[in-house]
Design a protein around this motif. Sequence first.
Motif, mmCIF file in Angstrom:
data_model
loop_
_atom_site.group_PDB
_atom_site.id
_atom_site.type_symbol
_atom_site.label_atom_id
_atom_site.label_comp_id
_atom_site.label_asym_id
_atom_site.label_seq_id
_atom_site.Cartn_x
_atom_site.Cartn_y
_atom_site.Cartn_z
ATOM 1 N N LYS A 76 -4.126 -9.962 4.379
ATOM 2 C CA LYS A 76 -4.349 -8.782 3.572
ATOM 3 C C LYS A 76 -2.885 -8.620 2.434
ATOM 4 O O LYS A 76 -1.945 -9.172 2.873
ATOM 5 C CB LYS A 76 -4.051 -7.579 4.509
ATOM 6 C CG LYS A 76 -4.109 -6.016 3.851
ATOM 7 C CD LYS A 76 -5.619 -5.851 3.867
ATOM 8 C CE LYS A 76 -5.819 -4.473 2.921
ATOM 9 N NZ LYS A 76 -5.447 -4.567 1.491
ATOM 10 N N MET A 77 -3.547 -7.980 1.401
ATOM 11 C CA MET A 77 -2.407 -7.788 0.193
ATOM 12 C C MET A 77 -2.074 -6.372 0.721
ATOM 13 O O MET A 77 -2.819 -5.653 0.829
ATOM 14 C CB MET A 77 -3.110 -8.048 -1.001
ATOM 15 C CG MET A 77 -3.428 -9.352 -1.215
ATOM 16 S SD MET A 77 -2.400 -10.613 -0.950
ATOM 17 C CE MET A 77 -1.153 -10.386 -2.267
ATOM 18 N N ASN A 78 -0.641 -6.290 0.327
ATOM 19 C CA ASN A 78 -0.186 -4.836 0.347
ATOM 20 C C ASN A 78 0.400 -4.541 -0.820
ATOM 21 O O ASN A 78 1.230 -5.436 -1.406
ATOM 22 C CB ASN A 78 1.028 -4.762 1.367
ATOM 23 C CG ASN A 78 0.713 -4.719 2.789
ATOM 24 O OD1 ASN A 78 1.537 -4.492 3.695
ATOM 25 N ND2 ASN A 78 -0.723 -4.769 3.104
ATOM 26 N N VAL A 79 -0.151 -3.335 -1.448
ATOM 27 C CA VAL A 79 0.242 -2.840 -3.071
ATOM 28 C C VAL A 79 0.937 -1.601 -2.988
ATOM 29 O O VAL A 79 0.275 -0.767 -2.255
ATOM 30 C CB VAL A 79 -0.698 -3.322 -4.159
ATOM 31 C CG1 VAL A 79 -1.222 -4.580 -4.149
ATOM 32 C CG2 VAL A 79 -2.027 -2.388 -3.719
ATOM 33 N N ALA A 80 2.209 -1.249 -3.477
ATOM 34 C CA ALA A 80 2.540 0.067 -3.214
ATOM 35 C C ALA A 80 3.566 0.291 -4.312
ATOM 36 O O ALA A 80 4.504 -0.508 -4.680
ATOM 37 C CB ALA A 80 3.202 0.056 -2.005
ATOM 38 N N ARG A 96 0.469 -10.530 3.191
ATOM 39 C CA ARG A 96 0.854 -10.458 4.531
ATOM 40 C C ARG A 96 -0.052 -11.288 5.225
ATOM 41 O O ARG A 96 -1.358 -11.581 5.061
ATOM 42 C CB ARG A 96 0.625 -9.007 4.925
ATOM 43 C CG ARG A 96 1.237 -7.928 4.203
ATOM 44 C CD ARG A 96 2.833 -7.962 4.280
ATOM 45 N NE ARG A 96 3.113 -7.972 5.831
ATOM 46 C CZ ARG A 96 3.376 -6.679 6.416
ATOM 47 N NH1 ARG A 96 3.087 -5.527 5.974
ATOM 48 N NH2 ARG A 96 3.582 -6.975 7.635
#
Lengths: 144, 144
Positions: A76-80, A96
Amino acid sequence: MFSLHPRLEADTIVLGDFPLCRCLLMNDAQYPWLILVPRHADLREVHELTEADQAQLLRESSWVSKRLCAQLDATKMNVANLGNVVAQLHWHIIARFEGDPAWPGPVWGKLPAVPYTDEELMETLHILKAALPSDGAVGLNWAV
Amino acid sequence: MFSLHPRLEADTIVLGDFPLCRCLLMNDAQYPWLILVPRHADLREVHELTEADQAQLLRESSWVSKRLCAQLDATKMNVANLGNVVAQLHWHIIARFEGDPAWPGPVWGKLPAVPYTDEELMETLHILKAALPSDGAVGLNWAV
């Protein structure tokens, strides 16, 4: 005049520039973790960017996210954008993996950073350059 | 056919719809915490949306973020797609305050949710409706 926040300067390696953002690698070998910093002075919130720059930020973010996800086969990609500690507007893009040290929680504030060794850094840059080529219109203009 | 992931259904209150996204209130009285869910089936990553929908997601996000930030006088807005636990693509918008229960760390996985009482929920909806009016082109089409 754009300059990086000293904390970002200390914690990252500059990879290069997109049309809008400087692209940084977080110096933490636990996660493939990039940071985009719009080269504007003194913004804190995404919603403070113009609508055109917001669209460009997401264009650059998704260009990175899609290619990193494919290259690394991430779970999974986390963008924030958080910015609770470092006020300068910056955008996290983190690949991730099931079983990574913070999985399935967020990476921030979980574990102390583990800086790359010289060898790990060279290998990581090699992988990132393959994943994120300078390809003209959208690509990353590499500085390293 | 769009439907909410059962976990999102259980943990939130549906506020209404934007042109692209369903807008949810996380049922956790510790933070003003909204979630946008693009009404597409089976997407997991922001970069899987079309470029037009990515721009629209950020337009809706920033419309919420800017107004919540001003209405609540938040210290910082946090916006993020993580999705490590709930795969359905969803976008967090959280108003953060110096001294809130997770400050300055991220809210995810920090503390168990504290559901709103009926009275707190009515008051919160009143505040949110003032901050996020139905104003035609961009505004939230309220369902409650």
